[in-house]
Scaffold this motif. Structure first.
Motif, mmCIF file in Angstrom:
data_model
loop_
_atom_site.group_PDB
_atom_site.id
_atom_site.type_symbol
_atom_site.label_atom_id
_atom_site.label_comp_id
_atom_site.label_asym_id
_atom_site.label_seq_id
_atom_site.Cartn_x
_atom_site.Cartn_y
_atom_site.Cartn_z
ATOM 1 N N LYS A 32 -6.876 2.643 -6.199
ATOM 2 C CA LYS A 32 -7.260 3.424 -5.031
ATOM 3 C C LYS A 32 -8.136 2.626 -4.075
ATOM 4 O O LYS A 32 -9.065 1.929 -4.487
ATOM 5 C CB LYS A 32 -7.999 4.689 -5.470
ATOM 6 N N GLY A 33 -7.812 2.759 -2.763
ATOM 7 C CA GLY A 33 -8.621 2.165 -1.709
ATOM 8 C C GLY A 33 -9.032 3.249 -0.733
ATOM 9 O O GLY A 33 -8.964 4.442 -1.043
ATOM 10 N N ASP A 34 -9.427 2.858 0.458
ATOM 11 C CA ASP A 34 -9.856 3.802 1.484
ATOM 12 C C ASP A 34 -8.646 4.301 2.270
ATOM 13 O O ASP A 34 -8.225 3.683 3.235
ATOM 14 C CB ASP A 34 -10.855 3.131 2.430
ATOM 15 N N GLY A 35 -8.078 5.421 1.828
ATOM 16 C CA GLY A 35 -6.912 5.979 2.505
ATOM 17 C C GLY A 35 -5.596 5.428 2.005
ATOM 18 O O GLY A 35 -4.558 5.632 2.643
ATOM 19 N N TYR A 76 -3.373 3.652 -1.792
ATOM 20 C CA TYR A 76 -3.337 3.058 -3.126
ATOM 21 C C TYR A 76 -2.676 1.697 -2.977
ATOM 22 O O TYR A 76 -1.648 1.568 -2.293
ATOM 23 C CB TYR A 76 -2.533 3.917 -4.099
ATOM 24 N N LYS A 102 0.836 -1.191 0.000
ATOM 25 C CA LYS A 102 0.000 0.000 0.000
ATOM 26 C C LYS A 102 0.876 1.247 0.000
ATOM 27 O O LYS A 102 1.883 1.302 0.709
ATOM 28 C CB LYS A 102 -0.912 0.032 1.234
ATOM 29 N N ASP A 104 -6.586 13.209 2.250
ATOM 30 C CA ASP A 104 -6.946 13.093 0.840
ATOM 31 C C ASP A 104 -5.850 12.319 0.124
ATOM 32 O O ASP A 104 -4.826 12.884 -0.273
ATOM 33 C CB ASP A 104 -7.117 14.484 0.233
ATOM 34 N N GLU A 128 -5.723 11.190 -2.711
ATOM 35 C CA GLU A 128 -5.554 11.507 -4.128
ATOM 36 C C GLU A 128 -4.385 12.451 -4.386
ATOM 37 O O GLU A 128 -3.932 12.582 -5.521
ATOM 38 C CB GLU A 128 -6.854 12.088 -4.695
ATOM 39 N N THR A 150 -7.290 7.339 6.981
ATOM 40 C CA THR A 150 -8.441 7.507 6.096
ATOM 41 C C THR A 150 -8.980 8.936 6.100
ATOM 42 O O THR A 150 -9.867 9.268 5.302
ATOM 43 C CB THR A 150 -9.574 6.548 6.500
ATOM 44 N N LYS A 151 -8.426 9.801 6.962
ATOM 45 C CA LYS A 151 -8.896 11.182 7.030
ATOM 46 C C LYS A 151 -8.167 12.099 6.044
ATOM 47 O O LYS A 151 -8.574 13.232 5.834
ATOM 48 C CB LYS A 151 -8.736 11.722 8.450
#
Length: 219
Positions: free
Chosen positions: A74-77, A79, A35, A49, A51, A46-47
């Motif tokens: 992309k995942g939750d928080g 890549y 990751k 951005d 991106e 996860t807070k």
């Protein structure tokens, strides 16, 4: 009173350190994937951005030196990327020109790197203007900071020891930190500031802050 002030200063420094976020490549335990995260630990935050790291270019280098580009999803928080085997993951995350308050604008670039599988103490060099290399095994592991391929003396280095306790150290004249005893997963980051003005994407800056990070399992 002095003792209380000193304790407060240490606590405030720890809080400041905990709030800093860095780009880390973190291999999974099975070594089949990794990751890319932006966090103050080896766990995804996860807070944030994530991106902002979407333009990161990651490369995999195997033991023979063969390189291949890695595809991120992309995942939750984070890549996530599949890994073809044991080797080194490295890349560049250019976050462009930033400015905090009234401070002068600066360019911010991260160089995340991780060792997947057996330790490889070889430096990547080339595209990485800042890099951290691990040497030694459990009981005597240490890290060397390189800036433009050369040892960086007096660099401030933060080491997340196994268990994620942080320790701040400085490199010696040869760019090495002190030795660390624990076995397990280490995450390390250090900064190299290039005091050279320039322009990027139409925005001027006064310096470039290069941050090298490394995640490695020490046995």
């Amino acid at each position: 009173m002095r003792r209380w002030i000193g304790s407060l200063a240490v606590c405030l420094a720890a809080v400041g350190m905990a709030r800093a976020h860095f780009a880390f490549v973190v291999p999974e335990v099975d070594g089949k994937s990794a990751k890319l995260i932006f966090s103050d630990s080896t766990q995804p935050d996860t807070k944030v951005d994530i991106e902002k790291l979407g333009g990161t270019k990651l490369t995999f280098r195997d033991g023979s030196g063969k390189e291949s580009a890695l595809e991120m999803k992309k995942g939750d928080g984070f890549y996530q990327m599949a890994l073809p085997g044991a080797g080194t993951v490295f890349g560049i995350a250019d976050l462009g020109v930033r400015q905090k308050g009234d401070d002068k604008p600066f360019r911010l670039v991260y160089y995340p790197k991780a060792i997947n599988g057996p330790n490889d103490a070889k430096a990547i060099g080339g595209v990485l203007k800042a890099e951290i290399v691990q040497t030694g095994s459990a009981g005597k592991v240490k890290f060397q900071v390189l800036a433009e391929g050369k040892p960086l003396a007096g660099a401030e280095v933060t080491v997340l020891l196994p268990g994620e306790m942080k320790q701040a150290v400085k490199t010696n004249k040869d760019g090495f930190t002190e030795e660390f005893a624990p076995s397990g997963r280490y995450a390390v980051f250090a900064r190299f500031t290039e005091a050279k003005p320039g322009e990027h994407a139409g925005m001027k800056f006064t310096e470039t802050r290069h941050y090298a990070t490394l995640v490695v399992d020490v046995k």
